[in-house]
Motif scaffolding. Sequence first.
Motif, mmCIF file in Angstrom:
data_model
loop_
_atom_site.group_PDB
_atom_site.id
_atom_site.type_symbol
_atom_site.label_atom_id
_atom_site.label_comp_id
_atom_site.label_asym_id
_atom_site.label_seq_id
_atom_site.Cartn_x
_atom_site.Cartn_y
_atom_site.Cartn_z
ATOM 1 N N UNK A 2 14.157 -11.956 5.774
ATOM 2 C CA UNK A 2 13.873 -11.243 7.032
ATOM 3 C C UNK A 2 12.740 -10.260 6.808
ATOM 4 N N UNK A 3 11.719 -10.354 7.633
ATOM 5 C CA UNK A 3 10.558 -9.479 7.448
ATOM 6 C C UNK A 3 10.872 -8.041 7.848
ATOM 7 N N UNK A 4 11.806 -7.832 8.769
ATOM 8 C CA UNK A 4 12.183 -6.465 9.137
ATOM 9 C C UNK A 4 12.665 -5.702 7.915
ATOM 10 N N UNK A 5 13.387 -6.371 7.034
ATOM 11 C CA UNK A 5 13.888 -5.740 5.812
ATOM 12 C C UNK A 5 12.737 -5.364 4.877
ATOM 13 N N UNK A 6 11.691 -6.198 4.861
ATOM 14 C CA UNK A 6 10.505 -5.884 4.050
ATOM 15 C C UNK A 6 9.891 -4.559 4.522
ATOM 16 N N UNK A 7 9.789 -4.381 5.825
ATOM 17 C CA UNK A 7 9.244 -3.137 6.368
ATOM 18 C C UNK A 7 10.137 -1.951 6.014
ATOM 19 N N UNK A 8 11.452 -2.144 6.110
ATOM 20 C CA UNK A 8 12.377 -1.059 5.751
ATOM 21 C C UNK A 8 12.243 -0.704 4.272
ATOM 22 N N UNK A 9 12.044 -1.703 3.406
ATOM 23 C CA UNK A 9 11.841 -1.439 1.981
ATOM 24 C C UNK A 9 10.603 -0.585 1.756
ATOM 25 N N UNK A 10 9.521 -0.902 2.443
ATOM 26 C CA UNK A 10 8.276 -0.142 2.267
ATOM 27 C C UNK A 10 8.454 1.298 2.734
ATOM 28 N N UNK A 11 9.154 1.467 3.848
ATOM 29 C CA UNK A 11 9.356 2.819 4.350
ATOM 30 C C UNK A 11 10.297 3.613 3.445
ATOM 31 N N UNK A 12 11.326 2.953 2.914
ATOM 32 C CA UNK A 12 12.236 3.656 2.021
ATOM 33 C C UNK A 12 11.536 4.019 0.709
ATOM 34 N N UNK B 208 9.209 8.694 -2.388
ATOM 35 C CA UNK B 208 7.961 8.978 -3.125
ATOM 36 C C UNK B 208 7.720 8.000 -4.261
ATOM 37 N N UNK B 209 8.164 6.760 -4.099
ATOM 38 C CA UNK B 209 7.889 5.752 -5.127
ATOM 39 C C UNK B 209 6.545 5.083 -4.895
ATOM 40 N N UNK B 210 6.263 4.729 -3.632
ATOM 41 C CA UNK B 210 5.030 4.025 -3.283
ATOM 42 C C UNK B 210 4.480 4.613 -1.990
ATOM 43 N N UNK B 211 3.171 4.902 -1.926
ATOM 44 C CA UNK B 211 2.604 5.407 -0.660
ATOM 45 C C UNK B 211 2.793 4.384 0.458
ATOM 46 N N UNK B 212 2.983 4.885 1.660
ATOM 47 C CA UNK B 212 3.180 4.012 2.810
ATOM 48 C C UNK B 212 1.836 3.501 3.305
ATOM 49 N N UNK B 213 1.757 2.181 3.521
ATOM 50 C CA UNK B 213 0.526 1.583 4.015
ATOM 51 C C UNK B 213 0.192 2.158 5.392
ATOM 52 N N UNK B 214 -1.100 2.289 5.658
ATOM 53 C CA UNK B 214 -1.551 2.929 6.905
ATOM 54 C C UNK B 214 -0.972 2.268 8.148
#
Length: 948
Positions: A853-863, A868-874
Amino acid sequence: MVHITIQKRPREEAVITQRKFFKKTARGKVIKVLRERYLRDDIYCGVIGCRLCADAAGTVLPTSGDMTHKDFPSGHFILPDTNIFLTQMDLFESPQFSPPVIILQTVMEEVRHRSLPLYNRLKALIKSDDRNVWVFYNEFRSETAIVREEGETPNDRNDRSIRIGAKWYNTHLRLARPPVRGQKPPAIPQVVLLTQDAGNRDKALAEDIPCIPIRKYVEGTRDAAQFLDLLSAGGSEEIEPTRATGARSILYAEYLPTATLLAGIKAGHLHQGHFNANQYNYLEGTVPVPSLTKPVLLVGRENMNRAVHGDVVAVEIFPESEWKSPGDEVVDQESTLKNDDVEESGDEADENDTLVQARESRAIRAIHTPAGRQPTGRIVGIIKRNWRAYVCHVDASSLTSMSVSSLAPQNVFASPVSRLLPRIRIRTRQAPSLLGQKILVAPDRWERTSRYPEGHFVRTLGKAESKEAEQESLLLEFDVPYRPFGRSILDCLPAEGDSWTVPPKSEGGPVWTDREDLRELVVCSIDPPGCQDIDDALHARRLSNGNIEAGVHIADVTHFVHPNTPMDAEAASRGTTVYLADKRVDMLPSLLGTNLCSLRSGVERLAFSVIWELTEDADIVNVRFTKSVISSKASFEYSEAQMRLDDTNLTDPLTLSIRLLNALARKLKAKRMAAGALDLASPEVRINLESPESSDPLVVSSDTGGSIKANEKQGESIGVIQKALLATNSLVEEFMLLANCSVAARINESFPQTAVLRRHMPPPKTNFEKLQDVLMKRKDFTLDVSSSGALAASLDKCVDPETPYFNTLVRIMATRCMTSAEYFCSGSVSRDTFRHYGLASPIYTHFTSPIRRYADVLAHRQLAAAIAHTPLHASLHSKAHIERVVDVLNRRHRMAQMAGRASVEFYVGLALRERGEAITKIGKITGVVEEAFVIRVFRNGLGVFVFG
């Protein structure tokens, strides 16, 4: 010291490179805007070996073009204008239609402006490895760049730009092949402008530009008969008419102008919504509108006014004295319109036409009663068409010639497999050979004088009821992207391929940066039989303070799928993995989904972990989130984990962990139910496809969030078994829900305007009126829908001791009264609408299935950004971007669910047919006898739920 020389551009060139216009701001202030282009002389033509573009890399157009067309023996390239791509994309996507194509930048931009779906199809065509397609950036080449002249419309400007581009190409090819004294003049291929605009064509011919309409061009190709069927009937004065053109009566009102529609909607006189056709009555439809508690009812083809299921329409509501109730009779399109004239001869006194109109009028008068009236109206305009290619079969009764060898064009009816769609009239030379086949048909236009839309044949899918044809039909019918992953996507995968491993911690490196080592934890996964894309694993252990540590570990997909890459774009477009009964259509390439990301036992894998400290009563003390490395100790099926739970002789750490998780899960579920969560049923089954190598059943089940997971064994004999839910099913579900809720709270805290969340709106109480009425009248049961808790409590009381399935049936019917859950952007809706009604949770998201599920991919990036593990893409800081993405995800999620259910229904149908054939052979009994419950009654039919 650096010396810079600046050359002043002549004033006469400024008009080519500059564009000045005035713009009004939101506050009404008028400002002057100047835009400037920098023009070049080294933009290549794309022809291999061109002398004037000697160092052009990546050119794809063959030196002499296509030399097979009868009108261009010296070779040619085609240069289509915008409308050709807007109306004839099916022709260009045909694998057999492969002339070298030049696409101007002007055309690309205009297609993008006119239709984003067609623009995406055009981009896919350009990227295809087996096509000779070249994009020429004419707006940046000095000889072809133009600006609008005073008084020139944007359309006329673009037409002029396309003509200039075509003329430049022909001049360029002549200059690249100058004659040599004493030698035969070289054959110079032509660049042929394809356009359906007669005015544009006349101007092109006057300027000595080779120009031809699409039909005439296709007639000169080698496979003309095949390609002519692909031509769209819309947007072309050259297309052969698909019916006789006699004087016919007007059946439908003309649509209001777009400006009038928008003004009416803004003023509240008109209402906008999606048109929903009625699968039981083709003469009836509805349009839900936000301002009304009940949808607007549309009765009769005149009031539905050529809308097709899914179209965004504008409706006018009649005075309340004219409101009606929905019909209580099945009105079938096939029987009512049986033997209708496919030619629609044009005679206003046509006997058959009169009979059809009489039958439809009689059906409308007979089915509407005064009771249960709802807002009623008519469609006055189409805001946005939802047309696409539909799966159909040719109606044999509409054929005029049964000669298999005949290639004469004839009109036939294509009947869609979906009962929600009207029959489509197509003109084809292949009609006899298409009988008994599943075919793809695209509608093109629907005139006011015709009962049917007109369309064109796209391609054949295969023999009806064959598994291959039915499987592809499902994917097409529910718009599931199933094309193979392209080269650019596969290039995003790790270069090591299957041999990629987590590097040793001692070596350090970016993989281990801020990543916790959890490899010693006793972690395991619990999934359906045969599951290969293992998203999640769990663990639990007692702490020294008497509390319990429980963890959910989710595949770290975002380590491999990076923002703004071809693989990320493809995953966003697909939205979800689609599980059919005998096939899985992956969102991500299998190297990731079933290998590098899958949390298989015995191998080290990257994970994103959610770890709680809980009390014995399952109260959360604290929660933390961390990127991690885990090593799963076992991959269990639900039944295997259940056996460990039940076997009191097992006391190993893995079994103790599962028991601890199960004890917590029971308490977590009790808390949810006490808060008002719903336990709604769905008719889930196991499809048993026995293969020569194995008799294992194929399991189709629903997991948390509504996706379907299945194994992929192939077979011949088909069996259908009701799916049993075990305690381990609930164990996994509860911890996935807990993880999703915890992550939702965290990402919303960090990104209150752009968090990707999921909500389930409370259904309107009017949705339950019929079910409440039936339960009260038939069983004296009261269904309280004042809240989710009240509904849950009253559903528990709907029990009939004499009918064990009755409570399940009531829950299924209650589910059908619900609204659908949806993804949303936190800053786009008010905070008080975040709640998930079915789960009784104040905030929720999808985090636990990023492989599928791609929605979960977005939630992973935001989490990851929140901790503060990875900067959030613009892009994930943009509310508008997230709104666009979640709109696609909601649609893909819904279509994937329907495709999975339809796949199960197909195999259930095959199983029932097999059983019927077996009974007929053995007992000489026709049909199959099954116990069923009547769930809907019409005056001329029944709807039943088969227990099986």
